[in-house]
Design a protein around this motif. Sequence first.
Motif, PDB file in Angstrom:
ATOM      1  N   ARG A   4       7.986  41.792  55.809  1.00  0.00           N
ATOM      2  CA  ARG A   4       8.266  42.699  54.709  1.00  0.00           C
ATOM      3  C   ARG A   4       8.328  44.121  55.251  1.00  0.00           C
ATOM      4  O   ARG A   4       7.598  44.481  56.186  1.00  0.00           O
ATOM      5  CB  ARG A   4       7.245  42.566  53.593  1.00  0.00           C
ATOM      6  N   ILE A   5       9.215  44.896  54.671  1.00  0.00           N
ATOM      7  CA  ILE A   5       9.418  46.290  55.071  1.00  0.00           C
ATOM      8  C   ILE A   5       9.045  47.151  53.878  1.00  0.00           C
ATOM      9  O   ILE A   5       9.544  46.943  52.774  1.00  0.00           O
ATOM     10  CB  ILE A   5      10.875  46.536  55.491  1.00  0.00           C
ATOM     11  N   TYR A   6       8.163  48.100  54.098  1.00  0.00           N
ATOM     12  CA  TYR A   6       7.732  48.981  53.017  1.00  0.00           C
ATOM     13  C   TYR A   6       7.388  50.347  53.581  1.00  0.00           C
ATOM     14  O   TYR A   6       7.168  50.520  54.775  1.00  0.00           O
ATOM     15  CB  TYR A   6       6.539  48.386  52.266  1.00  0.00           C
ATOM     16  N   TRP A  23       8.068  53.952  57.797  1.00  0.00           N
ATOM     17  CA  TRP A  23       8.350  52.632  57.236  1.00  0.00           C
ATOM     18  C   TRP A  23       7.698  51.591  58.126  1.00  0.00           C
ATOM     19  O   TRP A  23       7.710  51.708  59.351  1.00  0.00           O
ATOM     20  CB  TRP A  23       9.856  52.412  57.146  1.00  0.00           C
ATOM     21  N   LEU A  25       7.138  47.528  59.235  1.00  0.00           N
ATOM     22  CA  LEU A  25       7.576  46.139  59.247  1.00  0.00           C
ATOM     23  C   LEU A  25       6.346  45.313  59.568  1.00  0.00           C
ATOM     24  O   LEU A  25       5.736  45.485  60.617  1.00  0.00           O
ATOM     25  CB  LEU A  25       8.664  45.901  60.285  1.00  0.00           C
ATOM     26  N   THR A  54       6.045  50.382  63.171  1.00  0.00           N
ATOM     27  CA  THR A  54       6.411  51.525  62.344  1.00  0.00           C
ATOM     28  C   THR A  54       7.752  52.072  62.797  1.00  0.00           C
ATOM     29  O   THR A  54       8.074  52.068  63.995  1.00  0.00           O
ATOM     30  CB  THR A  54       5.345  52.638  62.434  1.00  0.00           C
ATOM     31  N   LYS A  58      14.046  53.459  56.882  1.00  0.00           N
ATOM     32  CA  LYS A  58      14.216  52.090  56.406  1.00  0.00           C
ATOM     33  C   LYS A  58      15.365  51.403  57.123  1.00  0.00           C
ATOM     34  O   LYS A  58      15.291  50.216  57.448  1.00  0.00           O
ATOM     35  CB  LYS A  58      14.472  52.111  54.897  1.00  0.00           C
ATOM     36  N   ALA A  61      14.303  50.026  60.493  1.00  0.00           N
ATOM     37  CA  ALA A  61      13.479  48.825  60.357  1.00  0.00           C
ATOM     38  C   ALA A  61      14.352  47.613  60.035  1.00  0.00           C
ATOM     39  O   ALA A  61      14.149  46.526  60.579  1.00  0.00           O
ATOM     40  CB  ALA A  61      12.424  49.033  59.268  1.00  0.00           C
ATOM     41  N   LYS A  62      15.345  47.800  59.168  1.00  0.00           N
ATOM     42  CA  LYS A  62      16.256  46.707  58.834  1.00  0.00           C
ATOM     43  C   LYS A  62      17.112  46.325  60.038  1.00  0.00           C
ATOM     44  O   LYS A  62      17.386  45.152  60.277  1.00  0.00           O
ATOM     45  CB  LYS A  62      17.140  47.106  57.659  1.00  0.00           C
ATOM     46  N   ALA A  65      14.986  44.207  62.393  1.00  0.00           N
ATOM     47  CA  ALA A  65      14.834  42.848  61.877  1.00  0.00           C
ATOM     48  C   ALA A  65      16.120  42.054  62.050  1.00  0.00           C
ATOM     49  O   ALA A  65      16.092  40.871  62.404  1.00  0.00           O
ATOM     50  CB  ALA A  65      14.427  42.896  60.405  1.00  0.00           C
ATOM     51  N   ALA A  72      13.689  39.623  56.586  1.00  0.00           N
ATOM     52  CA  ALA A  72      12.824  40.671  56.057  1.00  0.00           C
ATOM     53  C   ALA A  72      13.198  41.004  54.627  1.00  0.00           C
ATOM     54  O   ALA A  72      14.368  41.021  54.264  1.00  0.00           O
ATOM     55  CB  ALA A  72      12.915  41.922  56.924  1.00  0.00           C
ATOM     56  N   VAL A  74      12.750  44.003  51.756  1.00  0.00           N
ATOM     57  CA  VAL A  74      12.454  45.427  51.631  1.00  0.00           C
ATOM     58  C   VAL A  74      11.820  45.666  50.265  1.00  0.00           C
ATOM     59  O   VAL A  74      12.381  45.299  49.236  1.00  0.00           O
ATOM     60  CB  VAL A  74      13.729  46.279  51.791  1.00  0.00           C
TER      61      VAL A  74
END
Length: 92
Positions: A4-6, A23, A25, A54, A58, A61-62, A65, A72, A74
């Motif tokens: 999960r990405i947040y 962000w 992961l 980190t 975003k 991070a995507k 992944a 993943a 988001v």
Amino acid sequence: MTARIYQRPKNAMQSGRARTDEWVLEFEQSEARRADPLMGWTGSSDTQAQVQLTFPSKDEAKAYAGKYGIAARVHATPPKSLKLQAYADNFR
């Protein structure tokens, strides 16, 4: 292997905004935790759940992944609302 990405939320114990623009992961657990019979601690043999990566954005991070074939999800950042209140409002 899913992740999960947040965006990291602000800690309730701090007044600053340090590291809130990052962000994260984070891998989800692939197996359930179990209690150790001797010590009572909980744990599992899943080492991916301990990994947190980190990223400054975003999209990066995507892209990470996607590059490594990680499924993943988001999670959207909740809107920030400020409650402006004066000390004098306590005595109305």
